[in-house]
Design an enzyme around this catalytic site. Structure first.
Site, PDB file in Angstrom:
ATOM      1  N   ASP A  10       0.632 115.841  59.158  1.00  0.00           N
ATOM      2  CA  ASP A  10       0.766 116.614  57.927  1.00  0.00           C
ATOM      3  C   ASP A  10       0.270 118.039  58.164  1.00  0.00           C
ATOM      4  O   ASP A  10      -0.512 118.297  59.087  1.00  0.00           O
ATOM      5  CB  ASP A  10      -0.025 115.975  56.784  1.00  0.00           C
ATOM      6  CG  ASP A  10       0.493 116.392  55.411  1.00  0.00           C
ATOM      7  OD1 ASP A  10       1.547 117.054  55.340  1.00  0.00           O
ATOM      8  OD2 ASP A  10      -0.161 116.066  54.403  1.00  0.00           O
ATOM      9  N   GLY A  11       0.745 118.957  57.328  1.00  0.00           N
ATOM     10  CA  GLY A  11       0.321 120.346  57.406  1.00  0.00           C
ATOM     11  C   GLY A  11       0.025 120.882  56.026  1.00  0.00           C
ATOM     12  O   GLY A  11       0.548 120.401  55.022  1.00  0.00           O
ATOM     13  N   GLU A  46       3.251 122.247  59.463  1.00  0.00           N
ATOM     14  CA  GLU A  46       3.912 120.954  59.689  1.00  0.00           C
ATOM     15  C   GLU A  46       4.389 120.832  61.127  1.00  0.00           C
ATOM     16  O   GLU A  46       4.216 119.774  61.762  1.00  0.00           O
ATOM     17  CB  GLU A  46       5.098 120.801  58.729  1.00  0.00           C
ATOM     18  CG  GLU A  46       4.732 120.737  57.258  1.00  0.00           C
ATOM     19  CD  GLU A  46       4.209 119.381  56.824  1.00  0.00           C
ATOM     20  OE1 GLU A  46       4.045 118.483  57.680  1.00  0.00           O
ATOM     21  OE2 GLU A  46       3.951 119.210  55.614  1.00  0.00           O
ATOM     22  N   ASP A  68       5.978 113.586  56.112  1.00  0.00           N
ATOM     23  CA  ASP A  68       6.635 113.746  54.806  1.00  0.00           C
ATOM     24  C   ASP A  68       7.425 115.044  54.747  1.00  0.00           C
ATOM     25  O   ASP A  68       7.910 115.441  53.684  1.00  0.00           O
ATOM     26  CB  ASP A  68       5.619 113.661  53.666  1.00  0.00           C
ATOM     27  CG  ASP A  68       4.555 114.748  53.708  1.00  0.00           C
ATOM     28  OD1 ASP A  68       4.761 115.774  54.399  1.00  0.00           O
ATOM     29  OD2 ASP A  68       3.507 114.592  53.053  1.00  0.00           O
ATOM     30  N   HIS A 124       2.237 111.758  49.362  1.00  0.00           N
ATOM     31  CA  HIS A 124       1.365 111.602  48.189  1.00  0.00           C
ATOM     32  C   HIS A 124       1.767 110.402  47.326  1.00  0.00           C
ATOM     33  O   HIS A 124       1.746 110.455  46.099  1.00  0.00           O
ATOM     34  CB  HIS A 124       1.364 112.881  47.353  1.00  0.00           C
ATOM     35  CG  HIS A 124       1.067 114.105  48.157  1.00  0.00           C
ATOM     36  ND1 HIS A 124      -0.199 114.429  48.583  1.00  0.00           N
ATOM     37  CD2 HIS A 124       1.886 115.068  48.652  1.00  0.00           C
ATOM     38  CE1 HIS A 124      -0.152 115.547  49.293  1.00  0.00           C
ATOM     39  NE2 HIS A 124       1.100 115.947  49.351  1.00  0.00           N
ATOM     40  N   ASP A 134      -3.262 114.231  55.120  1.00  0.00           N
ATOM     41  CA  ASP A 134      -3.276 115.268  54.095  1.00  0.00           C
ATOM     42  C   ASP A 134      -4.700 115.768  53.850  1.00  0.00           C
ATOM     43  O   ASP A 134      -4.940 116.971  53.744  1.00  0.00           O
ATOM     44  CB  ASP A 134      -2.673 114.717  52.804  1.00  0.00           C
ATOM     45  CG  ASP A 134      -2.734 115.729  51.666  1.00  0.00           C
ATOM     46  OD1 ASP A 134      -2.066 116.761  51.764  1.00  0.00           O
ATOM     47  OD2 ASP A 134      -3.469 115.486  50.691  1.00  0.00           O
TER      48      ASP A 134
END
Length: 212
Positions: A10-11, A46, A68, A124, A134
């Site tokens: 994640d970023g 990301e 995601d 999320h 995250d």
């Protein structure tokens, strides 16, 4: 599938574009790494997370990268072949954005002995490893905002190390102290590997992509 290493990435960018950013990967064995970027974008964060995850997991085992971000997945496994064929230009003839990171990912995949597979997950929505990534990238972004641009690694035993930027290889069972290994130092024995793929039935859905 037995022997597959699964890593969630994640970023985060606190102010897009140009704000302090963070990246993170979380191996499903419990180990993880995260780092800050003084000034970046959602997309840079990301892509950096994906690149760091691949470089940190060398070896013959298949690597499954869960994200995601449809942008990161498509850059790494869908658009990259066409861009490379066109001399790293887009279909419209324009320059590829974030080219250094895209080329770094393409090179890391090519040099990795085992194949790399990408899987899109809804962000999320309670996925434990996605949520953990995250949290880590958000913390790294906030630290970068305060001037602390470092890489933090946690082993499967919970041991935490903090150092300068640069991924270190990790094993699937434990994270041992290892020298920094970057794309620039992994050219020996490079080979042409199969193009990274997105498994059938798991194509990312652009309207559901969440880039934080």
């Amino acid at each position: 599938m037995d022997g597959v290493i699964t890593v969630s990435t994640d970023g985060s960018c606190l102010r897009n574009p140009g704000g302090a950013s963070g990246w993170a990967w979380v191996n499903h064995d419990g180990s993880s790494a995260s780092g800050g970027i003084a000034s970046g974008t959602n997309q840079i964060a990301e892509l950096t997370a994906v690149l760091e995850a691949i470089l940190a997991h060398p070896g013959a085992e298949p690597l499954r990268v869960e994200s995601d971000s449809t942008y990161a997945i498509k850059c790494a496994s869908v658009w990259v072949a066409g861009w490379k064929r066109k001399g790293w230009r887009t279909a419209s003839g324009g320059p590829v954005q974030n080219l250094g990171l895209v080329q770094g990912i393409e090179r890391a995949i090519a040099e990795r002995e085992g194949e790399v597979v990408f899987h899109w997950v809804r962000g999320h929505q309670g996925d434990h490893f996605n949520e953990r990534a995250d949290v880590l990238c958000g913390a790294a972004a906030r630290a970068a905002q305060q001037g602390e641009v470092v890489v933090t690694r946690t082993s499967v035993t919970g041991e935490v190390t903090v150092g300068v930027a640069g991924p270190a290889p990790v094993a699937t069972e434990a994270v041992a102290a290892a020298p920094v290994r970057t794309a620039a130092t992994r050219t020996a024995g490079a080979r042409t590997a199969p193009v990274a793929r997105v498994p059938r039935g798991t194509q990312p859905e652009p309207e559901l992509d969440v880039l934080f």
